[in-house]
Design a protein around this motif. Sequence first.
Motif, PDB file in Angstrom:
ATOM      1  N   GLU A  59     -15.439  60.395  31.116  1.00  0.00           N
ATOM      2  CA  GLU A  59     -15.412  58.922  31.056  1.00  0.00           C
ATOM      3  C   GLU A  59     -15.757  58.325  32.434  1.00  0.00           C
ATOM      4  N   ALA A  60     -15.171  58.901  33.506  1.00  0.00           N
ATOM      5  CA  ALA A  60     -15.408  58.368  34.861  1.00  0.00           C
ATOM      6  C   ALA A  60     -16.868  58.554  35.286  1.00  0.00           C
ATOM      7  N   MET A  61     -17.554  59.551  34.710  1.00  0.00           N
ATOM      8  CA  MET A  61     -18.962  59.795  35.070  1.00  0.00           C
ATOM      9  C   MET A  61     -19.898  58.777  34.432  1.00  0.00           C
ATOM     10  N   VAL A  62     -19.463  58.156  33.319  1.00  0.00           N
ATOM     11  CA  VAL A  62     -20.412  57.330  32.560  1.00  0.00           C
ATOM     12  C   VAL A  62     -20.040  55.844  32.486  1.00  0.00           C
ATOM     13  N   GLN A  63     -18.831  55.475  32.908  1.00  0.00           N
ATOM     14  CA  GLN A  63     -18.404  54.077  32.754  1.00  0.00           C
ATOM     15  C   GLN A  63     -18.115  53.430  34.107  1.00  0.00           C
ATOM     16  N   THR A  64     -18.464  52.173  34.249  1.00  0.00           N
ATOM     17  CA  THR A  64     -18.133  51.454  35.490  1.00  0.00           C
ATOM     18  C   THR A  64     -16.656  51.041  35.506  1.00  0.00           C
ATOM     19  N   HIS A  65     -16.065  50.819  34.320  1.00  0.00           N
ATOM     20  CA  HIS A  65     -14.642  50.490  34.234  1.00  0.00           C
ATOM     21  C   HIS A  65     -13.980  51.500  33.292  1.00  0.00           C
ATOM     22  N   PRO A  66     -13.796  52.745  33.777  1.00  0.00           N
ATOM     23  CA  PRO A  66     -13.343  53.818  32.873  1.00  0.00           C
ATOM     24  C   PRO A  66     -11.893  53.680  32.433  1.00  0.00           C
ATOM     25  N   TRP A  67     -11.611  54.222  31.252  1.00  0.00           N
ATOM     26  CA  TRP A  67     -10.224  54.338  30.783  1.00  0.00           C
ATOM     27  C   TRP A  67      -9.480  55.315  31.698  1.00  0.00           C
ATOM     28  N   SER A  68      -8.161  55.081  31.842  1.00  0.00           N
ATOM     29  CA  SER A  68      -7.307  55.950  32.659  1.00  0.00           C
ATOM     30  C   SER A  68      -6.780  57.105  31.796  1.00  0.00           C
ATOM     31  N   ILE A  94     -24.594  41.895  14.549  1.00  0.00           N
ATOM     32  CA  ILE A  94     -24.194  40.694  13.801  1.00  0.00           C
ATOM     33  C   ILE A  94     -23.891  39.524  14.728  1.00  0.00           C
ATOM     34  N   ASP A  95     -23.731  39.793  16.017  1.00  0.00           N
ATOM     35  CA  ASP A  95     -23.369  38.688  16.921  1.00  0.00           C
ATOM     36  C   ASP A  95     -23.625  39.104  18.355  1.00  0.00           C
ATOM     37  N   LEU A  96     -23.585  38.115  19.249  1.00  0.00           N
ATOM     38  CA  LEU A  96     -23.725  38.357  20.678  1.00  0.00           C
ATOM     39  C   LEU A  96     -22.570  37.641  21.368  1.00  0.00           C
ATOM     40  N   ARG A  97     -21.765  38.374  22.121  1.00  0.00           N
ATOM     41  CA  ARG A  97     -20.669  37.749  22.877  1.00  0.00           C
ATOM     42  C   ARG A  97     -21.165  37.575  24.309  1.00  0.00           C
ATOM     43  N   ARG A  98     -21.412  36.326  24.661  1.00  0.00           N
ATOM     44  CA  ARG A  98     -22.118  36.069  25.920  1.00  0.00           C
ATOM     45  C   ARG A  98     -21.210  36.279  27.130  1.00  0.00           C
ATOM     46  N   HIS A  99     -21.797  36.866  28.175  1.00  0.00           N
ATOM     47  CA  HIS A  99     -21.108  37.070  29.471  1.00  0.00           C
ATOM     48  C   HIS A  99     -19.759  37.765  29.279  1.00  0.00           C
ATOM     49  N   TYR A 100     -19.732  38.777  28.472  1.00  0.00           N
ATOM     50  CA  TYR A 100     -18.477  39.430  28.077  1.00  0.00           C
ATOM     51  C   TYR A 100     -18.034  40.516  29.067  1.00  0.00           C
ATOM     52  N   TYR A 101     -18.988  41.372  29.453  1.00  0.00           N
ATOM     53  CA  TYR A 101     -18.629  42.511  30.312  1.00  0.00           C
ATOM     54  C   TYR A 101     -18.840  42.176  31.784  1.00  0.00           C
ATOM     55  N   PRO A 102     -17.864  42.486  32.656  1.00  0.00           N
ATOM     56  CA  PRO A 102     -18.084  42.306  34.094  1.00  0.00           C
ATOM     57  C   PRO A 102     -18.969  43.420  34.658  1.00  0.00           C
ATOM     58  N   ASN A 103     -19.837  43.096  35.586  1.00  0.00           N
ATOM     59  CA  ASN A 103     -20.625  44.097  36.317  1.00  0.00           C
ATOM     60  C   ASN A 103     -20.017  44.297  37.701  1.00  0.00           C
ATOM     61  N   PRO A 104     -20.262  45.464  38.320  1.00  0.00           N
ATOM     62  CA  PRO A 104     -19.698  45.721  39.653  1.00  0.00           C
ATOM     63  C   PRO A 104     -20.134  44.680  40.688  1.00  0.00           C
ATOM     64  N   ASP A 105     -21.318  44.057  40.505  1.00  0.00           N
ATOM     65  CA  ASP A 105     -21.812  43.086  41.498  1.00  0.00           C
ATOM     66  C   ASP A 105     -21.288  41.667  41.248  1.00  0.00           C
ATOM     67  N   GLY A 106     -20.339  41.519  40.326  1.00  0.00           N
ATOM     68  CA  GLY A 106     -19.742  40.203  40.093  1.00  0.00           C
ATOM     69  C   GLY A 106     -20.425  39.408  38.992  1.00  0.00           C
ATOM     70  N   THR A 107     -21.618  39.839  38.563  1.00  0.00           N
ATOM     71  CA  THR A 107     -22.282  39.165  37.441  1.00  0.00           C
ATOM     72  C   THR A 107     -21.635  39.645  36.130  1.00  0.00           C
TER      73      THR A 107
END
Length: 152
Positions: free
Chosen positions: A17-26, A119-132
């Motif tokens: 999980e830590a190898m593939v996700q920017t916000h990995p599960w613990s 079926i839908d788009l949830r806008r601006h849902y996921y945080p990116n490491p650069d703050g976007t």
Amino acid sequence: MIRDMQAADIDIVTQIEAMVQTHPWSKQQFAESLNSYQATVIELNKQVVGFCILQPVLDEANLLLMAIHPNMQGRGLGFKLLEESINQLKNNPVQIFLEVRESNLSAVGLYEKSGFHQIDLRRHYYPNPDGTREHAIIMVKACSDNFADLFK
Ligand SMILES: CC(C)(COP(=O)(O)OP(=O)(O)OC[C@H]1O[C@@H](n2cnc3c(N)ncnc32)[C@H](O)[C@@H]1OP(=O)(O)O)[C@@H](O)C(=O)NCCC(=O)NCCS
């Protein structure tokens, strides 16, 4: 081989999980998922190389998380794991939902191959490491056999 995730798998699953996700599960989140969700792993040569976590909810399910080790991607393992994990759901869901980053083309490709559609788009849902932030695509798969069973 695809089987239920066990406590002994949590270290390797957390590493993948830590190898593939920017916000990995613990580790703790994975440990809790053993009791709360349907957690499966896929093994190759007796090594865990991927996992899938589904949350059954009444007559539906949510795909919460899945990953294949980066060195093992692109070999059909993700597709096999997803298909088998869905087949193993004990609540026979009539539909399965998921959210995925818009830019995650490999995951979107996998989900489309498995019969999910947007079926839908949830806008601006996921945080990116650069703050976007990034949009989430909401997808659903209708499990028509289970739906037909409701009327038997
Ligand atoms: C998404 C992921 C699970 C796919 O697993 P995988 O084992 O690499 O996928 P498969 O080899 O089974 O491919 C199945 C299908 O997915 C799609 N796919 C896979 N890799 C792709 C890529 N790089 N680009 C576009 N589509 C791709 C294709 O449709 C493919 O079918 P095909 O081989 O007939 O063309 C894997 O890439 C991964 O772990 N990614 C990081 C974690 C992640 O993003 N998880 C999902 C969000 S929680």
